[in-house]
Scaffold this active site. Structure first.
Site, PDB file in Angstrom:
ATOM      1  N   THR A 214       0.855  -1.196   0.000  1.00 42.16           N
ATOM      2  CA  THR A 214       0.000   0.000   0.000  1.00 42.16           C
ATOM      3  C   THR A 214       0.886   1.239   0.000  1.00 42.16           C
ATOM      4  O   THR A 214       1.981   1.219   0.559  1.00 42.16           O
ATOM      5  CB  THR A 214      -0.883  -0.018   1.270  1.00 42.16           C
ATOM      6  OG1 THR A 214      -1.817  -1.080   1.137  1.00 42.16           O
ATOM      7  CG2 THR A 214      -1.633   1.283   1.474  1.00 42.16           C
ATOM      8  N   ARG A 242     -14.741  -6.808  -0.106  1.00 39.66           N
ATOM      9  CA  ARG A 242     -14.041  -6.343   1.109  1.00 39.66           C
ATOM     10  C   ARG A 242     -13.364  -4.979   0.867  1.00 39.66           C
ATOM     11  O   ARG A 242     -12.699  -4.751  -0.126  1.00 39.66           O
ATOM     12  CB  ARG A 242     -12.997  -7.382   1.500  1.00 39.66           C
ATOM     13  CG  ARG A 242     -12.198  -7.053   2.747  1.00 39.66           C
ATOM     14  CD  ARG A 242     -10.890  -6.358   2.427  1.00 39.66           C
ATOM     15  NE  ARG A 242     -10.120  -6.097   3.631  1.00 39.66           N
ATOM     16  CZ  ARG A 242      -9.049  -5.311   3.648  1.00 39.66           C
ATOM     17  NH1 ARG A 242      -8.631  -4.706   2.572  1.00 39.66           N
ATOM     18  NH2 ARG A 242      -8.386  -5.109   4.777  1.00 39.66           N
ATOM     19  N   GLY A 244     -10.885  -2.121   2.948  1.00 36.81           N
ATOM     20  CA  GLY A 244     -10.047  -1.932   4.133  1.00 36.81           C
ATOM     21  C   GLY A 244     -10.087  -0.497   4.641  1.00 36.81           C
ATOM     22  O   GLY A 244     -11.044   0.243   4.408  1.00 36.81           O
ATOM     23  N   THR A 265      -0.749   2.040   6.832  1.00 36.18           N
ATOM     24  CA  THR A 265      -0.685   0.796   6.068  1.00 36.18           C
ATOM     25  C   THR A 265      -0.629  -0.385   7.026  1.00 36.18           C
ATOM     26  O   THR A 265       0.025  -0.302   8.060  1.00 36.18           O
ATOM     27  CB  THR A 265       0.540   0.755   5.133  1.00 36.18           C
ATOM     28  OG1 THR A 265       0.651  -0.555   4.571  1.00 36.18           O
ATOM     29  CG2 THR A 265       1.838   1.093   5.852  1.00 36.18           C
ATOM     30  N   GLY A 266      -1.329  -1.442   6.694  1.00 31.08           N
ATOM     31  CA  GLY A 266      -1.321  -2.608   7.582  1.00 31.08           C
ATOM     32  C   GLY A 266      -2.643  -3.350   7.475  1.00 31.08           C
ATOM     33  O   GLY A 266      -3.389  -3.183   6.504  1.00 31.08           O
ATOM     34  N   GLY A 268      -6.011  -3.819   7.540  1.00 30.44           N
ATOM     35  CA  GLY A 268      -7.022  -2.765   7.488  1.00 30.44           C
ATOM     36  C   GLY A 268      -8.150  -2.884   8.497  1.00 30.44           C
ATOM     37  O   GLY A 268      -8.630  -1.881   9.025  1.00 30.44           O
TER      38      GLY A 268
END
Ligand code: ASP
Length: 350
Positions: A214, A242, A244, A265-266, A268
Site C-alpha cells: 500500500t 471487502r 479496508g 498501512t497494515g 485494514g
C-alpha cells in the site's frame, strides 16, 4: 532641486536595505530557512514482513529508485510553492504507476482474479476529504479521490458509481487488464493453494509473505498546510467486496492542520476498528502529545493489543515527521525541513 536630491537619497537607502535583506537570505543556512517557512514530505510503500535477507540487491535498488523519484517529485512541488495536496497526489501517482507497490498498476488480486482499488485524500486546512472504494478501471485512484473531494458534495464513492463519476469528471480510465502483473497473480495462486490445503474453513486473508505494498504520502507546504493520502489494492485474495482502511477517513488517512496528517498501512480491519489515523491526531489534540509520542503509543501499544499490525507516516505543521511501524519493515522515504533525503526499507531508526 532640494526635493529631488532628497528623493534620490531616500530611494538609494531603500534600495540598499532591500539588497541587504536579499543577500542575507541567500547566505542563510537551510536550518534558518526551515524555521521561517518549513516544508517537508514523507511517503510509504507499505509495511510488512520486509527483511533484508528476503529482498535481492536489484529489487532493493528498484524499490529505492521509485521511492526516491516519488519523494523528490513531491518535494519539488513544495519547493516551488505548490500545495501539500498537489504534492501528495503527485507522489502517490508515481507509486500507483509502478508495478512494485500494491496500488494502481501493482494492485493485488481479489479471489476472483480481479483488481479492486481503494484510495483517499484529506487536506488539513479545510478538513475536506475524498475517498473511493472498489474501483476497477481507474488508473490513478488517488486522483479520483481528490476529484470526489473537490468536484462532488460527497466524501466517499464506491464501485460502479465511483467509475461513473470518474467518467463524468474526466479522470483517466483503463482496461482492467492494465492492473495485471505476474507477481501478484502468483501471490494470489499461493494464497488460494494455502486456503485449499486447510482442512477447516479457516481463511487466512493476510498471509505473511504477500503482505505489503500500500502507498501513502503526507506533506507540509510553505503556507503551513498539511495533507495526507493513501492508495491500495487492499488484501491479496480478498472477497465479497471487502474494503479496508485505506479509503476510510480517520482509519487509513487523516489530516488536520491543528494536529497532524497521517497515512496508514497494515491490516485494514484493525485500522478501521482502532480508527488509527484519527486516534493519533486525537491524542495530540486532547493529551498534548507530540506526533512521535502519539504515533508510538498507537502503533506499538493500542494496535498490537487489539491484534493488528502495520505502520503509519505522519507530519505536523512544524514539519516533524514520524514513521512508525510494528512490522519488521516499511518501505518509506522522506525529505525533511532541512532538505535531507532519507530512504529506508527495514526496521532501523524508527
Ligand atoms: N491497509 C490495507 C488494507 O487493509 C493493506 C495494507 O496496507 O497493506 O486494505
Amino acid at each position: 532641486m532640494k526635493k529631488s536630491i532628497l528623493f534620490i537619497c531616500i530611494s538609494f537607502l531603500m534600495y540598499a536595505c532591500t539588497e541587504g535583506n536579499n543577500a542575507s537570505d541567500a547566505t542563510e543556512s537551510p536550518q534558518i530557512q526551515a524555521e521561517k517557512q518549513p516544508f517537508a514530505i514523507a511517503i510509504h510503500g507499505g509495511a510488512g514482513t520486509i527483511y533484508k535477507e528476503n529482498i535481492s540487491d536489484s529489487m532493493e535498488l528498484a524499490y529505492k529508485t521509485v521511492l526516491e523519484q516519488s519523494v523528490r517529485k513531491g518535494y519539488k512541488i513544495l519547493e516551488d510553492g505548490g500545495t501539500s495536496l498537489d504534492a501528495v497526489e503527485a507522489c502517490i501517482r508515481i507509486l500507483e504507476d509502478s508495478p512494485l507497490f500494491n496500488a494502481g498498476k501493482g494492485a493485488v488480486f481479489t479471489s476472483n482474479g480481479t483488481n479492486e482499488l481503494d484510495a483517499s485524500i484529506m487536506e488539513g486546512k479545510t478538513k475536506n476529504a475524498g475517498g473511493v472504494a472498489g474501483v476497477t478501471t481507474v488508473k490513478n485512484p488517488i486522483t479520483l479521490a481528490r476529484a470526489v473531494m473537490e468536484q462532488s458534495e460527497h466524501v466517499m464513492l464506491a464501485r460502479e458509481g465511483a467509475e461513473d463519476f470518474a467518467k463524468h469528471v474526466g479522470v483517466t480510465l483503463v482496461d482492467p487488464e492494465h492492473f495485471y502483473t505476474e507477481s501478484r497473480m502468483k501471490a494470489l495462486e499461493r494464497a488460494q493453494q494455502r486456503e485449499n490445503s486447510l482442512e477447516t474453513s479457516f481463511y487466512d486473508p493476510y498471509a505473511k509473505e504477500d503482505k505489503f505494498g500500500t502507498v501513502g504520502c503526507v506533506a507540509l507546504d510553505k503556507e503551513g498546510n498539511i495533507a495526507a493520502g493513501t492508495s491500495t489494492g487492499g488484501m491479496n485474495n480478498k472477497r465479497w467486496g471487502r474494503i479496508g482502511d485505506s479509503p476510510i477517513i480517520g482509519a487509513g488517512t487523516y489530516a488536520n492542520n491543528n494536529t497532524c496528517a497521517i497515512s496508514a498501512t497494515g491490516w485494514g480491519e484493525y485500522f478501521i476498528r482502532g480508527v488509527i489515523a484519527y486516534d493519533i491526531a486525537a491524542m495530540m489534540e486532547y493529551s498534548n502529545l507530540s506526533l512521535h509520542s502519539a504515533a508510538q503509543r498507537v502503533i506499538h501499544k493500542k494496535l498490537p493489543e487489539m491484534g493488528g499490525d502495520g505502520g503509519i507516516i505522519g507530519i505536523d505543521q512544524k514539519g516533524n515527521i514520524a514513521m512508525v511501524f510494528n512490522t519488521p519493515g516499511m518501505f518509506r522515504a522522506s525529505i525533511d525541513t532541512t532538505g535531507t533525503l532519507s530512504i529506508k526499507l527495514y526496521g532501523e531508526d524508527q
